[in-house]
Design a protein around this motif. Structure first.
Motif, short mmCIF file in Angstrom:
data_model
loop_
_atom_site.label_atom_id
_atom_site.label_comp_id
_atom_site.label_asym_id
_atom_site.label_seq_id
_atom_site.Cartn_x
_atom_site.Cartn_y
_atom_site.Cartn_z
N PRO A 72 1.04 -0.84 0.18
CA PRO A 72 0.01 -0.36 0.28
C PRO A 72 0.60 1.00 0.12
O PRO A 72 1.79 1.35 1.07
N GLY A 73 0.41 2.16 -0.81
CA GLY A 73 1.01 4.03 -0.60
C GLY A 73 -0.10 4.46 -0.14
O GLY A 73 -0.25 4.42 1.62
N ASN A 74 0.24 5.91 -0.01
CA ASN A 74 -0.59 6.06 0.22
C ASN A 74 -2.04 7.78 -0.08
O ASN A 74 -1.62 7.05 -1.57
N THR A 75 -2.42 7.41 0.45
CA THR A 75 -3.73 8.58 -0.21
C THR A 75 -3.36 9.72 -0.73
O THR A 75 -2.70 10.30 -0.36
N MET A 76 -4.50 10.34 -1.63
CA MET A 76 -4.11 11.57 -2.33
C MET A 76 -3.60 12.72 -0.84
O MET A 76 -3.55 13.34 -1.32
N PHE A 77 -4.91 12.44 0.54
CA PHE A 77 -4.61 13.97 1.47
C PHE A 77 -3.11 12.84 2.42
O PHE A 77 -2.85 13.19 2.98
N THR A 97 0.18 -6.25 3.90
CA THR A 97 0.87 -5.18 3.74
C THR A 97 2.02 -5.07 2.65
O THR A 97 2.33 -3.67 2.24
N THR A 98 2.27 -6.42 2.17
CA THR A 98 3.02 -6.54 1.13
C THR A 98 2.38 -8.20 0.93
O THR A 98 1.87 -9.70 1.03
N VAL A 99 2.07 -8.17 -0.97
CA VAL A 99 2.13 -9.61 -1.44
C VAL A 99 2.88 -9.43 -1.79
O VAL A 99 3.77 -8.74 -3.29
N GLU A 152 -10.48 0.28 -7.21
CA GLU A 152 -10.63 1.42 -6.35
C GLU A 152 -9.89 2.37 -6.80
O GLU A 152 -9.84 3.60 -6.53
N ALA A 153 -8.74 2.28 -6.11
CA ALA A 153 -7.73 2.89 -5.72
C ALA A 153 -6.30 2.35 -6.19
O ALA A 153 -5.74 2.80 -5.98
N PRO A 154 -6.48 2.28 -7.51
CA PRO A 154 -4.72 1.80 -8.08
C PRO A 154 -3.75 2.81 -7.78
O PRO A 154 -2.50 2.51 -7.94
N ASN A 155 -3.52 4.08 -7.55
CA ASN A 155 -2.55 5.03 -7.51
C ASN A 155 -2.17 5.32 -5.63
O ASN A 155 -1.06 5.76 -5.75
N GLU A 156 -3.21 3.96 -5.05
CA GLU A 156 -2.30 4.19 -3.92
C GLU A 156 -1.67 2.51 -3.80
O GLU A 156 -1.48 2.80 -3.31
N VAL A 157 -0.91 2.24 -4.94
CA VAL A 157 -0.76 1.35 -4.37
C VAL A 157 0.94 1.30 -5.61
O VAL A 157 1.73 1.56 -6.55
N LYS A 158 1.71 0.81 -4.48
CA LYS A 158 3.66 0.69 -4.63
C LYS A 158 3.99 -1.29 -5.06
O LYS A 158 3.57 -1.72 -4.53
N VAL A 159 4.34 -1.11 -6.80
CA VAL A 159 5.00 -2.18 -7.23
C VAL A 159 5.84 -1.97 -7.92
O VAL A 159 6.54 -0.99 -7.86
N SER A 160 6.81 -2.87 -6.77
CA SER A 160 8.27 -2.83 -7.02
C SER A 160 9.04 -4.74 -7.57
O SER A 160 8.05 -5.94 -7.36
#
Length: 407
Positions: free
Chosen positions: A81-86, A232-234, A257-265
């Motif tokens: 998970p990343g961060n929300t727009m706030f 928290t980590t997949v 619903e919120a793909p921009n709040e996901v970090k892929v590495s």
């Protein structure tokens, strides 16, 4: 001037020096002044040894990384998970693991969930602030195979132990807790209750966060520690040829619903970046080796200048016996090259030895590129040629009478 019979006197032509002769006369100064020659060659050897060892250790490290990636694979991707727009911390849906598993090229998927309020201690007498930085995580049973981890002691969680207060410690976590092996009598105090240590992991290169973790079963985390089920980590394994394609859709699949709040590495990229950092550091060390080599060249030049000054009488005698300026120049230039070559060969051997010793101590393959060895000797010959050129020219310019008159 005409001779008694009226003919011209024949002109004396100096004998040519064969390569064997050049080698022999060039070694005279080294044999007669062995300590000085050794110290001068040592300066060259230190510079070459430093350069060869730096290149060798860097190449060995790269070979070990390649070997490790071949064994572990480069097809591991992680989702977090990343961060929300706030700016607040985002959260992955509970169904994210199942949804990722439906992606066609995905072959394996597993997850961990961090238990933020749970602390891990060796004893219930230890102050709460002294947790050693160990993170408690819920883990799925297929985590071990997905991340390519191995057990150093004990066993991994199974269908039975995953439901009860049993824990598997990461390598660093076990070390900080002072535990060398797992067993039915070995326990840690986790989240306010005792958990039995059923296993200890070996270091996990592609998931280093697990090294400092205490892993308990998904069900046990929910039962005893109030785990909410959000990963928290997949971790995912995909077909090699489809890794890039999977990487582009993981965010939208894990959290539609919120793909921009996901970090892929991609963990292997982090290892490659670390290798790039090491190579930058290697460049700095090579520069230091070059400085040492330059200092060694100055030492050779100094030795040759002193040699010319000390051997003026020898130079005058050779000139008076018919040696040409070119032959004298060749003698001292050959001496400089021999001195540098001895240092270069010695430095290459020392560099190989240092590389081999370091690689063996780290259980790495020993790799010393041939270009480093050939280049090392070539660099010393070049340094020797430049270092010996001025003293050789100076020796050749000495007139026989001037040289012989020197006390």
């Amino acid at each position: 001037m005409a001779g008694a019979n009226g003919g011209a006197r024949p002109r004396l032509v100096p004998a040519r020096m064969r390569p064997r002769d050049i080698f022999r006369v060039g070694g005279v100064g080294l044999r007669t002044r062995p300590l000085r020659a050794f110290l001068s060659a040592l300066g060259i050897a230190i510079g070459i040894a430093a350069m060869v060892a730096v290149v060798g250790i860097s190449s060995s490290s790269r070979a070990e990384l390649d070997r490790m990636l071949d064994a572990l694979g480069t097809n591991l991707l992680t989702v977090a998970p990343g961060n929300t727009m706030f700016g607040d911390a985002a959260q992955l849906p509970e169904e994210s693991v199942a949804m990722i598993g439906r992606i066609g090229p995905v072959q394996q998927v597993s997850a961990t969930g961090q238990l933020s309020d749970a602390r891990v201690y060796r004893s219930d007498r230890i102050p709460e602030v002294e947790s050693g930085g160990i993170a408690a995580r819920a883990a799925r049973l297929d985590l071990l195979d997905t991340v390519g981890a191995t057990m150093a002691s004990g066993t991994w969680l199974n269908g039975a132990t995953a439901r009860y207060p049993a824990v598997v410690l990461g390598a660093t976590a076990a070390e900080r807790l002072g535990l060398g092996s797992a067993g039915p009598d070995v326990q840690v105090y986790l989240g306010g209750r005792w958990f039995t240590v059923v296993g200890i992991l070996a270091p996990v290169p592609l998931a280093p966060e697990l090294d400092l973790s205490a892993l308990i079963g998904w069900e046990a985390a929910a039962t005893y520690l109030g785990f909410d089920g959000h990963p928290t980590t997949v971790y995912t394994r995909s077909a090699e040829q489809s890794v890039e394609a999977v990487q582009t859709v993981l965010g939208a699949t894990a959290n539609p619903e919120a793909p921009n709040e996901v970090k892929v590495s991609r963990p292997s990229d982090a290892l490659e970046a670390q290798q790039a950092t090491d190579e930058a550091f290697t460049g700095l060390l090579l520069g230091l080796g070059a400085v040492a080599l330059l200092v060694g060249g100055v030492g050779v030049a100094n030795t040759m200048v002193i040699s010319v000054l000390e051997r003026r009488a020898e130079i005058g005698l050779r000139r008076s016996l018919g040696a040409t300026r070119g032959q004298v120049r060749t003698q001292f230039l050959a001496e400089s090259l021999l001195l540098s070559a001895l240092g270069g060969v010695g430095g290459v051997l020392i560099g190989i030895g240092v590389t081999s010793g370091y690689a063996l101590s780290r259980d790495w393959p020993t790799v010393v590129p041939s270009w480093a060895m050939v280049g090392g000797v070539g660099a010393t010959l070049l340094i020797g040629a430049f270092a010996g050129l001025y003293p050789a020219i100076r020796a050749a310019r000495l007139a026989p009478t001037e040289a012989l008159a020197t006390p």
